[in-house]
Design a protein around this motif. Sequence first.
Motif, PDB file in Angstrom:
ATOM      1  N   LEU A 123     -33.930 -72.550 111.949  1.00 18.82           N
ATOM      2  CA  LEU A 123     -34.612 -72.536 113.238  1.00 18.82           C
ATOM      3  C   LEU A 123     -34.836 -73.972 113.709  1.00 18.82           C
ATOM      4  O   LEU A 123     -34.372 -74.926 113.095  1.00 18.82           O
ATOM      5  CB  LEU A 123     -35.919 -71.752 113.115  1.00 18.82           C
ATOM      6  CG  LEU A 123     -35.723 -70.267 112.723  1.00 18.82           C
ATOM      7  CD1 LEU A 123     -37.064 -69.576 112.549  1.00 18.82           C
ATOM      8  CD2 LEU A 123     -34.862 -69.539 113.743  1.00 18.82           C
ATOM      9  N   TRP A 124     -35.528 -74.144 114.822  1.00 21.46           N
ATOM     10  CA  TRP A 124     -35.601 -75.454 115.473  1.00 21.46           C
ATOM     11  C   TRP A 124     -36.746 -76.301 114.945  1.00 21.46           C
ATOM     12  O   TRP A 124     -37.913 -75.894 114.966  1.00 21.46           O
ATOM     13  CB  TRP A 124     -35.752 -75.291 116.976  1.00 21.46           C
ATOM     14  CG  TRP A 124     -35.918 -76.580 117.725  1.00 21.46           C
ATOM     15  CD1 TRP A 124     -37.023 -77.026 118.379  1.00 21.46           C
ATOM     16  CD2 TRP A 124     -34.932 -77.612 117.885  1.00 21.46           C
ATOM     17  NE1 TRP A 124     -36.793 -78.260 118.943  1.00 21.46           N
ATOM     18  CE2 TRP A 124     -35.508 -78.643 118.657  1.00 21.46           C
ATOM     19  CE3 TRP A 124     -33.604 -77.764 117.459  1.00 21.46           C
ATOM     20  CZ2 TRP A 124     -34.818 -79.803 119.012  1.00 21.46           C
ATOM     21  CZ3 TRP A 124     -32.915 -78.915 117.812  1.00 21.46           C
ATOM     22  CH2 TRP A 124     -33.515 -79.908 118.578  1.00 21.46           C
ATOM     23  N   ASN A 125     -36.414 -77.496 114.488  1.00 18.04           N
ATOM     24  CA  ASN A 125     -37.397 -78.490 114.092  1.00 18.04           C
ATOM     25  C   ASN A 125     -37.564 -79.443 115.263  1.00 18.04           C
ATOM     26  O   ASN A 125     -36.662 -80.215 115.590  1.00 18.04           O
ATOM     27  CB  ASN A 125     -36.910 -79.236 112.848  1.00 18.04           C
ATOM     28  CG  ASN A 125     -37.913 -80.268 112.357  1.00 18.04           C
ATOM     29  OD1 ASN A 125     -38.870 -80.621 113.070  1.00 18.04           O
ATOM     30  ND2 ASN A 125     -37.704 -80.775 111.151  1.00 18.04           N
ATOM     31  N   SER A 168     -39.145 -73.727 113.606  1.00 18.37           N
ATOM     32  CA  SER A 168     -38.884 -73.680 112.167  1.00 18.37           C
ATOM     33  C   SER A 168     -40.181 -73.428 111.402  1.00 18.37           C
ATOM     34  O   SER A 168     -41.213 -74.043 111.687  1.00 18.37           O
ATOM     35  CB  SER A 168     -38.252 -74.994 111.717  1.00 18.37           C
ATOM     36  OG  SER A 168     -38.026 -74.984 110.322  1.00 18.37           O
ATOM     37  N   GLN A 169     -40.110 -72.519 110.447  1.00 20.15           N
ATOM     38  CA  GLN A 169     -41.273 -72.187 109.627  1.00 20.15           C
ATOM     39  C   GLN A 169     -41.226 -72.868 108.267  1.00 20.15           C
ATOM     40  O   GLN A 169     -42.257 -73.159 107.671  1.00 20.15           O
ATOM     41  CB  GLN A 169     -41.364 -70.669 109.434  1.00 20.15           C
ATOM     42  CG  GLN A 169     -41.427 -69.888 110.739  1.00 20.15           C
ATOM     43  CD  GLN A 169     -42.636 -70.228 111.579  1.00 20.15           C
ATOM     44  OE1 GLN A 169     -43.728 -70.426 111.047  1.00 20.15           O
ATOM     45  NE2 GLN A 169     -42.454 -70.320 112.898  1.00 20.15           N
ATOM     46  N   LYS A 215     -28.357 -71.684 111.533  1.00 27.14           N
ATOM     47  CA  LYS A 215     -28.075 -72.729 110.560  1.00 27.14           C
ATOM     48  C   LYS A 215     -26.872 -73.593 110.926  1.00 27.14           C
ATOM     49  O   LYS A 215     -26.868 -74.802 110.692  1.00 27.14           O
ATOM     50  CB  LYS A 215     -27.879 -72.125 109.160  1.00 27.14           C
ATOM     51  CG  LYS A 215     -29.177 -71.737 108.479  1.00 27.14           C
ATOM     52  CD  LYS A 215     -28.947 -71.340 107.036  1.00 27.14           C
ATOM     53  CE  LYS A 215     -30.279 -71.028 106.342  1.00 27.14           C
ATOM     54  NZ  LYS A 215     -30.085 -70.671 104.907  1.00 27.14           N
ATOM     55  N   TYR A 243     -38.189 -70.235 118.762  1.00 31.31           N
ATOM     56  CA  TYR A 243     -37.532 -70.280 117.454  1.00 31.31           C
ATOM     57  C   TYR A 243     -38.008 -71.471 116.631  1.00 31.31           C
ATOM     58  O   TYR A 243     -37.208 -72.225 116.083  1.00 31.31           O
ATOM     59  CB  TYR A 243     -36.009 -70.354 117.630  1.00 31.31           C
ATOM     60  CG  TYR A 243     -35.459 -69.279 118.526  1.00 31.31           C
ATOM     61  CD1 TYR A 243     -35.315 -67.970 118.068  1.00 31.31           C
ATOM     62  CD2 TYR A 243     -35.105 -69.575 119.840  1.00 31.31           C
ATOM     63  CE1 TYR A 243     -34.818 -66.976 118.899  1.00 31.31           C
ATOM     64  CE2 TYR A 243     -34.598 -68.584 120.676  1.00 31.31           C
ATOM     65  CZ  TYR A 243     -34.460 -67.290 120.204  1.00 31.31           C
ATOM     66  OH  TYR A 243     -33.976 -66.317 121.033  1.00 31.31           O
ATOM     67  N   ASP A 291     -34.471 -72.979 107.232  1.00 25.99           N
ATOM     68  CA  ASP A 291     -34.454 -71.610 107.762  1.00 25.99           C
ATOM     69  C   ASP A 291     -33.516 -71.461 108.976  1.00 25.99           C
ATOM     70  O   ASP A 291     -33.368 -70.373 109.515  1.00 25.99           O
ATOM     71  CB  ASP A 291     -35.869 -71.137 108.108  1.00 25.99           C
ATOM     72  CG  ASP A 291     -36.555 -71.986 109.181  1.00 25.99           C
ATOM     73  OD1 ASP A 291     -35.884 -72.862 109.766  1.00 25.99           O
ATOM     74  OD2 ASP A 291     -37.760 -71.771 109.417  1.00 25.99           O
TER      75      ASP A 291
END
Length: 448
Positions: free
Chosen positions: A92-94, A85-86, A213, A83, A90
Amino acid sequence: MNYTAKLLPREKVFRDPVHNYIHVAYQVILDLIGTREFQRLRRIKQLGTSSFTFHGAEHSRFTHSLGVYELTRQICDNFVRNYPSQQPGDGLWNDHERLVALCAALLHDIGHGPYSHTFERIFGTNHEAWTVKIITSPETEVNQVLRQVDADFPEKVASVIQKTYPNPQVVQMISSQIDADRMDYLLRDAYHTGTKYGLFDVTRILRVMRPYKKGIAFQANGMHAVEDYIVCRFQMYQQVYFHPVSRGMEVVLTHLLQRAKFLYEDKGSHHIQVPTLLVPFFEQNFGTDDYLKLDDGVLNTYFTYWRDNPDSILKDLSIRFLDRKPLKSIAFTPETETILPKMRDLVEAAGFEPEYYTAINDSFDEPYDAYDPANNNNRAKPQIEIMQEDGSLNELSTLSPIVHAIAGRTTGDRRFYFPREMLHPDDLQIFTPVYDEFKQHVSNNALK
């Protein structure tokens, strides 16, 4: 938050009975493990007085803290692999959050004192507040190691403990209704107590965890593993953490420290073999260095001195604790509670001071706290969200009949503790009618 840290030339591993290997790739993690404050956790038992009931439960908060770190590392690996982050926002995971998560996981229990919760009740300390203080105080080795990452890094790590860190995913990894802390202590405590209640499919749970989120959710196809975790936690509390004998030893410990504190305040420290390291706590004038000098072994050493003390109560309570002589107990209800004053009077008539030889002990837990819109109280932990294939979320107890059956229900009991001699007076010259009357009251209740 983009924090970077030096990688080790070669990954370091620690052998662990629960997780097999604990993997360390960052120099800062290895340095934190080597600090004075973290090494102190080797000398504080994870389960306190439970080792008097489950003899294998000699494991420490050091081993638990490494385990929480390892599970958090595995969660981060899963998130960055599946997962990533894009784009900002978003949900997702940074992976820039990894370092603060790992450090918070490793240090989450560093503020525990000797015989943790009993010590807190006597001296008014709070382990979470001390954890934050140890992390943020410039005088600690932990703080100095964290500041090598960045000047504000200790405060960021502390904010995860305080649950104020801006990324809820990081906070929920360490503190939620299904987090790395709870998962490790259930598995580790089950292993060391020799029980099976705390065993659940942690591999599956880690696999179905996912960021979103507002925090962390669990994929619907892994719901039954999460359900099993909730049931295991419920059983561990009932069968291990709330065991009457462990609580009986905790009562002895509590009264022992209370008696020592009373004698110091009443007569001065010379009457209790000068407990130098406890004096700042008796006087409520202690700092970080005073706190860090204490561990289970320090208290046990004082108890060993006190078993020869001229004060008969301090001496007797020290012997009872060191030689494992717990107080006996009966469970009581609001209907049977009215008899307790009479039983306390009988204990006193038998020659025991009720203040030190009787106690009421409450042990209750809520296995799962589901959100109730009608309840205005804030939940202590975020509820468990199950994510469907379309991305919609359902709270766990709305999908699981088993979890629904125990959600929001407080379980546990209230017990009245008293000296074992009240039931077995052979070694004492107890006035027979006193003993007979006490025993009759006990027989009218469920002795456990």
